[in-house]
Design a protein around this motif. Sequence first.
Motif, PDB file in Angstrom:
ATOM      1  N   GLY A  17       1.567  15.216 -12.526  1.00  0.00           N
ATOM      2  CA  GLY A  17       0.345  14.590 -12.013  1.00  0.00           C
ATOM      3  C   GLY A  17       0.568  13.451 -11.036  1.00  0.00           C
ATOM      4  N   PRO A  18       1.346  12.432 -11.404  1.00  0.00           N
ATOM      5  CA  PRO A  18       1.547  11.311 -10.485  1.00  0.00           C
ATOM      6  C   PRO A  18       2.184  11.712  -9.152  1.00  0.00           C
ATOM      7  CG  PRO A  18       2.195  10.679 -12.681  1.00  0.00           C
ATOM      8  CD  PRO A  18       1.930  12.150 -12.725  1.00  0.00           C
ATOM      9  N   ALA A  19       3.019  12.728  -9.164  1.00  0.00           N
ATOM     10  CA  ALA A  19       3.670  13.150  -7.920  1.00  0.00           C
ATOM     11  C   ALA A  19       2.665  13.757  -6.946  1.00  0.00           C
ATOM     12  CB  ALA A  19       4.783  14.145  -8.214  1.00  0.00           C
ATOM     13  N   PHE A  20       1.588  14.338  -7.467  1.00  0.00           N
ATOM     14  CA  PHE A  20       0.545  14.855  -6.592  1.00  0.00           C
ATOM     15  C   PHE A  20      -0.394  13.752  -6.111  1.00  0.00           C
ATOM     16  CE2 PHE A  20       1.518  19.088  -8.311  1.00  0.00           C
ATOM     17  CZ  PHE A  20       1.466  19.824  -7.140  1.00  0.00           C
ATOM     18  N   VAL A  21      -0.661  12.778  -6.967  1.00  0.00           N
ATOM     19  CA  VAL A  21      -1.632  11.731  -6.657  1.00  0.00           C
ATOM     20  C   VAL A  21      -1.038  10.618  -5.801  1.00  0.00           C
ATOM     21  CG1 VAL A  21      -3.123   9.988  -7.713  1.00  0.00           C
ATOM     22  CG2 VAL A  21      -2.945  12.245  -8.732  1.00  0.00           C
ATOM     23  N   THR A  22       0.203  10.272  -6.035  1.00  0.00           N
ATOM     24  CA  THR A  22       0.831   9.138  -5.361  1.00  0.00           C
ATOM     25  C   THR A  22       0.777   9.224  -3.835  1.00  0.00           C
ATOM     26  OG1 THR A  22       2.237   8.704  -7.264  1.00  0.00           O
ATOM     27  CG2 THR A  22       2.972   7.822  -5.160  1.00  0.00           C
ATOM     28  N   PRO A  23       1.153  10.345  -3.214  1.00  0.00           N
ATOM     29  CA  PRO A  23       1.074  10.385  -1.742  1.00  0.00           C
ATOM     30  C   PRO A  23      -0.344  10.205  -1.204  1.00  0.00           C
ATOM     31  CG  PRO A  23       2.421  12.191  -2.564  1.00  0.00           C
ATOM     32  CD  PRO A  23       1.777  11.557  -3.749  1.00  0.00           C
ATOM     33  N   ILE A  24      -1.324  10.718  -1.922  1.00  0.00           N
ATOM     34  CA  ILE A  24      -2.717  10.576  -1.488  1.00  0.00           C
ATOM     35  C   ILE A  24      -3.133   9.111  -1.570  1.00  0.00           C
ATOM     36  CG2 ILE A  24      -5.107  11.194  -2.037  1.00  0.00           C
ATOM     37  CD1 ILE A  24      -3.889  13.876  -3.155  1.00  0.00           C
ATOM     38  N   ILE A  25      -2.777   8.454  -2.658  1.00  0.00           N
ATOM     39  CA  ILE A  25      -3.102   7.030  -2.811  1.00  0.00           C
ATOM     40  C   ILE A  25      -2.409   6.223  -1.720  1.00  0.00           C
ATOM     41  CG2 ILE A  25      -2.792   4.998  -4.292  1.00  0.00           C
ATOM     42  CD1 ILE A  25      -3.038   6.882  -6.699  1.00  0.00           C
ATOM     43  N   ARG A  26      -1.137   6.515  -1.469  1.00  0.00           N
ATOM     44  CA  ARG A  26      -0.361   5.761  -0.492  1.00  0.00           C
ATOM     45  C   ARG A  26      -0.944   5.898   0.914  1.00  0.00           C
ATOM     46  NH1 ARG A  26       4.472   8.249  -0.201  1.00  0.00           N
ATOM     47  NH2 ARG A  26       4.801   7.888  -2.397  1.00  0.00           N
ATOM     48  N   ARG A  27      -1.394   7.091   1.256  1.00  0.00           N
ATOM     49  CA  ARG A  27      -1.931   7.309   2.609  1.00  0.00           C
ATOM     50  C   ARG A  27      -3.275   6.623   2.830  1.00  0.00           C
ATOM     51  NH1 ARG A  27      -0.686  13.289   1.914  1.00  0.00           N
ATOM     52  NH2 ARG A  27       1.552  13.243   1.981  1.00  0.00           N
ATOM     53  N   SER A  28      -3.908   6.154   1.763  1.00  0.00           N
ATOM     54  CA  SER A  28      -5.212   5.512   1.912  1.00  0.00           C
ATOM     55  C   SER A  28      -5.106   4.077   2.425  1.00  0.00           C
ATOM     56  CB  SER A  28      -5.966   5.533   0.579  1.00  0.00           C
ATOM     57  OG  SER A  28      -5.326   4.685  -0.355  1.00  0.00           O
ATOM     58  N   ALA A  29      -3.941   3.465   2.371  1.00  0.00           N
ATOM     59  CA  ALA A  29      -3.761   2.072   2.798  1.00  0.00           C
ATOM     60  C   ALA A  29      -3.885   1.958   4.313  1.00  0.00           C
ATOM     61  CB  ALA A  29      -2.410   1.551   2.347  1.00  0.00           C
ATOM     62  N   ARG A  30      -4.658   0.961   4.758  1.00  0.00           N
ATOM     63  CA  ARG A  30      -4.860   0.748   6.195  1.00  0.00           C
ATOM     64  C   ARG A  30      -4.341  -0.605   6.681  1.00  0.00           C
ATOM     65  NH1 ARG A  30      -4.802   5.420   6.500  1.00  0.00           N
ATOM     66  NH2 ARG A  30      -6.592   6.727   6.202  1.00  0.00           N
ATOM     67  N   THR A  31      -4.121  -1.540   5.758  1.00  0.00           N
ATOM     68  CA  THR A  31      -3.593  -2.855   6.134  1.00  0.00           C
ATOM     69  C   THR A  31      -2.340  -3.120   5.307  1.00  0.00           C
ATOM     70  OG1 THR A  31      -4.836  -4.080   4.463  1.00  0.00           O
ATOM     71  CG2 THR A  31      -5.924  -3.726   6.596  1.00  0.00           C
ATOM     72  N   VAL A  32      -1.611  -4.157   5.681  1.00  0.00           N
ATOM     73  CA  VAL A  32      -0.399  -4.518   4.945  1.00  0.00           C
ATOM     74  C   VAL A  32      -0.764  -4.922   3.519  1.00  0.00           C
ATOM     75  CG1 VAL A  32       1.531  -6.151   4.820  1.00  0.00           C
ATOM     76  CG2 VAL A  32       0.879  -5.165   7.016  1.00  0.00           C
ATOM     77  N   GLY A  33      -1.856  -5.638   3.344  1.00  0.00           N
ATOM     78  CA  GLY A  33      -2.298  -6.038   2.007  1.00  0.00           C
ATOM     79  C   GLY A  33      -2.620  -4.832   1.143  1.00  0.00           C
ATOM     80  N   LEU A  65      -1.466  -1.787   1.604  1.00  0.00           N
ATOM     81  CA  LEU A  65      -0.215  -1.070   1.362  1.00  0.00           C
ATOM     82  C   LEU A  65       0.580  -1.745   0.250  1.00  0.00           C
ATOM     83  CD1 LEU A  65       1.628   1.262   2.153  1.00  0.00           C
ATOM     84  CD2 LEU A  65       2.662  -0.224   3.872  1.00  0.00           C
ATOM     85  N   HIS A  66       0.607  -3.075   0.245  1.00  0.00           N
ATOM     86  CA  HIS A  66       1.291  -3.821  -0.814  1.00  0.00           C
ATOM     87  C   HIS A  66       0.671  -3.491  -2.176  1.00  0.00           C
ATOM     88  CE1 HIS A  66       3.529  -7.023  -2.706  1.00  0.00           C
ATOM     89  NE2 HIS A  66       2.403  -7.538  -3.174  1.00  0.00           N
ATOM     90  N   PHE A  67      -0.659  -3.489  -2.241  1.00  0.00           N
ATOM     91  CA  PHE A  67      -1.367  -3.172  -3.478  1.00  0.00           C
ATOM     92  C   PHE A  67      -1.091  -1.733  -3.922  1.00  0.00           C
ATOM     93  CE2 PHE A  67      -5.243  -1.599  -5.598  1.00  0.00           C
ATOM     94  CZ  PHE A  67      -5.234  -2.429  -6.710  1.00  0.00           C
ATOM     95  N   VAL A  68      -1.174  -0.795  -2.981  1.00  0.00           N
ATOM     96  CA  VAL A  68      -0.960   0.624  -3.275  1.00  0.00           C
ATOM     97  C   VAL A  68       0.472   0.870  -3.754  1.00  0.00           C
ATOM     98  CG1 VAL A  68      -0.731   2.870  -2.140  1.00  0.00           C
ATOM     99  CG2 VAL A  68      -2.801   1.529  -1.833  1.00  0.00           C
ATOM    100  N   LEU A  69       1.435   0.247  -3.104  1.00  0.00           N
ATOM    101  CA  LEU A  69       2.830   0.424  -3.522  1.00  0.00           C
ATOM    102  C   LEU A  69       3.068  -0.158  -4.909  1.00  0.00           C
ATOM    103  CD1 LEU A  69       4.732  -0.243  -0.173  1.00  0.00           C
ATOM    104  CD2 LEU A  69       4.273   1.949  -1.277  1.00  0.00           C
ATOM    105  N   GLY A  70       2.364  -1.227  -5.247  1.00  0.00           N
ATOM    106  CA  GLY A  70       2.459  -1.780  -6.595  1.00  0.00           C
ATOM    107  C   GLY A  70       1.908  -0.817  -7.634  1.00  0.00           C
ATOM    108  N   ILE A  71       0.772  -0.190  -7.319  1.00  0.00           N
ATOM    109  CA  ILE A  71       0.166   0.790  -8.234  1.00  0.00           C
ATOM    110  C   ILE A  71       1.087   1.994  -8.400  1.00  0.00           C
ATOM    111  CG2 ILE A  71      -1.692   2.492  -8.455  1.00  0.00           C
ATOM    112  CD1 ILE A  71      -3.557   0.414  -7.229  1.00  0.00           C
TER     113      ILE A  71
END
Length: 152
Positions: free
Chosen positions: A20-36, A38-44
């Motif tokens: 599950g996480p391997a399918f969801v993680t790239p989608i979540i990561r691609r949603s980041a538009r600012t450095v902040g 992206l920092h939050f998404v990478l933490g999640i």
Amino acid sequence: MGLFGFLLVLHILSSIAFIGPAFVTPIIRRSARTVGQLHFVLGITAKLAIMPKIGGTGLILTGVGLMIITKMGLSQMWLNVSILLALLMVGLIDGWIEPRMKKIRKTISERQDQSNDIPAEFGLQLKKIVPIEMAAMLLMIAVLVLMVVKPF
């Protein structure tokens, strides 16, 4: 429900935790538009990384248990191929994707300005990971098909 049914349910739940996480993680990561963001998404996504480890351990234990109960061992080709593909998938994720994501996470965490657009260098690094993530997802789908269909 006997021992076989119990192990089968745990095996299926473990596969969901593993895949599950391997399918969801790239989608979540691609949603980041600012450095902040992206920092939050990478933490999640770093926190989500524990799920495949738990699921993988459960998969191995329940899979071995199911093989012992059914006296199947490694006599089935579909099982051998799915184990091989799963090992390749783990190698891609742990050996190729994770080290690069750790490097990106470290670089992002060192940035002071969290509100501006994502620099092109990070976008390029993230785009280099996408084909490997797609390969890992295709391997996951292949393993799932093999486990359900048992074609050979």
